[in-house]
Design a protein around this motif. Sequence first.
Motif, short mmCIF file in Angstrom:
data_model
loop_
_atom_site.label_atom_id
_atom_site.label_comp_id
_atom_site.label_asym_id
_atom_site.label_seq_id
_atom_site.Cartn_x
_atom_site.Cartn_y
_atom_site.Cartn_z
N PHE A 188 -7.99 4.33 -6.33
CA PHE A 188 -6.89 3.87 -4.34
C PHE A 188 -7.01 5.22 -3.74
O PHE A 188 -5.40 4.37 -2.74
N PRO A 189 -5.52 5.71 -3.63
CA PRO A 189 -4.90 6.40 -3.32
C PRO A 189 -4.89 7.06 -1.85
O PRO A 189 -6.04 7.15 -1.96
N ASP A 190 -4.77 7.03 -0.39
CA ASP A 190 -5.10 7.67 0.35
C ASP A 190 -4.98 8.79 0.28
O ASP A 190 -4.07 9.79 0.24
N ASN A 250 0.72 -1.05 0.06
CA ASN A 250 -0.15 0.32 0.13
C ASN A 250 0.67 0.95 0.07
O ASN A 250 0.54 2.50 -0.78
N ASN A 299 -5.95 11.35 1.94
CA ASN A 299 -5.73 12.56 3.39
C ASN A 299 -4.03 12.53 3.02
O ASN A 299 -3.66 13.46 3.98
N ASP A 300 -3.46 11.63 2.04
CA ASP A 300 -2.34 12.14 2.37
C ASP A 300 -2.03 13.50 1.92
O ASP A 300 -2.20 14.30 0.60
N GLN A 328 1.17 3.96 -2.98
CA GLN A 328 0.40 5.69 -2.17
C GLN A 328 1.87 6.49 -3.14
O GLN A 328 1.28 7.05 -4.08
#
Length: 175
Positions: free
Chosen positions: A86-88, A31, A90-91, A35
């Motif tokens: 589907f990257p994070d 993951n 909130n990064d 990212q």
Amino acid sequence: MEILDQLSIGLLAEKLEVRPPSLYNHLDGLNGLKQKLAIQGVKKLHEHLLQAAVGRSGDDAIRKISNAYIQFVRMHPGLYEASTRFPDANDKELQQAQESIVHLVVQVLQAYNLKEEMAIHMIRGLRSILHGFTSIEQMGGFGMPLDINKSYSILINTFIEGIHAVAINEDEYMQ
């Protein structure tokens, strides 16, 4: 199978000629790798769009950044897929990279003197056109024997005509 689905720490380690455990010193697992690829993809896309936009405005700028978007996806399908899949969200680094693309398109749209809210609607529309077109193309969904680039050109020209119509009577479109 999607390109991103084939990615694994083991495969990456093999390509880099290192042992898989060595990668965990640099990555937070699969993951974390995805990212980092998402961030890299968005940054590279921004660079590509920026190069296309420099020195241009209005219709020409929209055509050039749209062409650059399509070209980027065709040249880097896996990197593009990583940036959209589907990257994070909130990064902070990813958010900054995404915001840089939005800011660039806002600058391009300034030539049309749209109100901020309408400019955002137009950005969403253009993104939907470009992402939708490239996604369908990557899936092999344009099977009819017509020139795909001509279809794309008609689509972008229609979008540009729409911006002109909105710019003339923006209030009518906001109802």
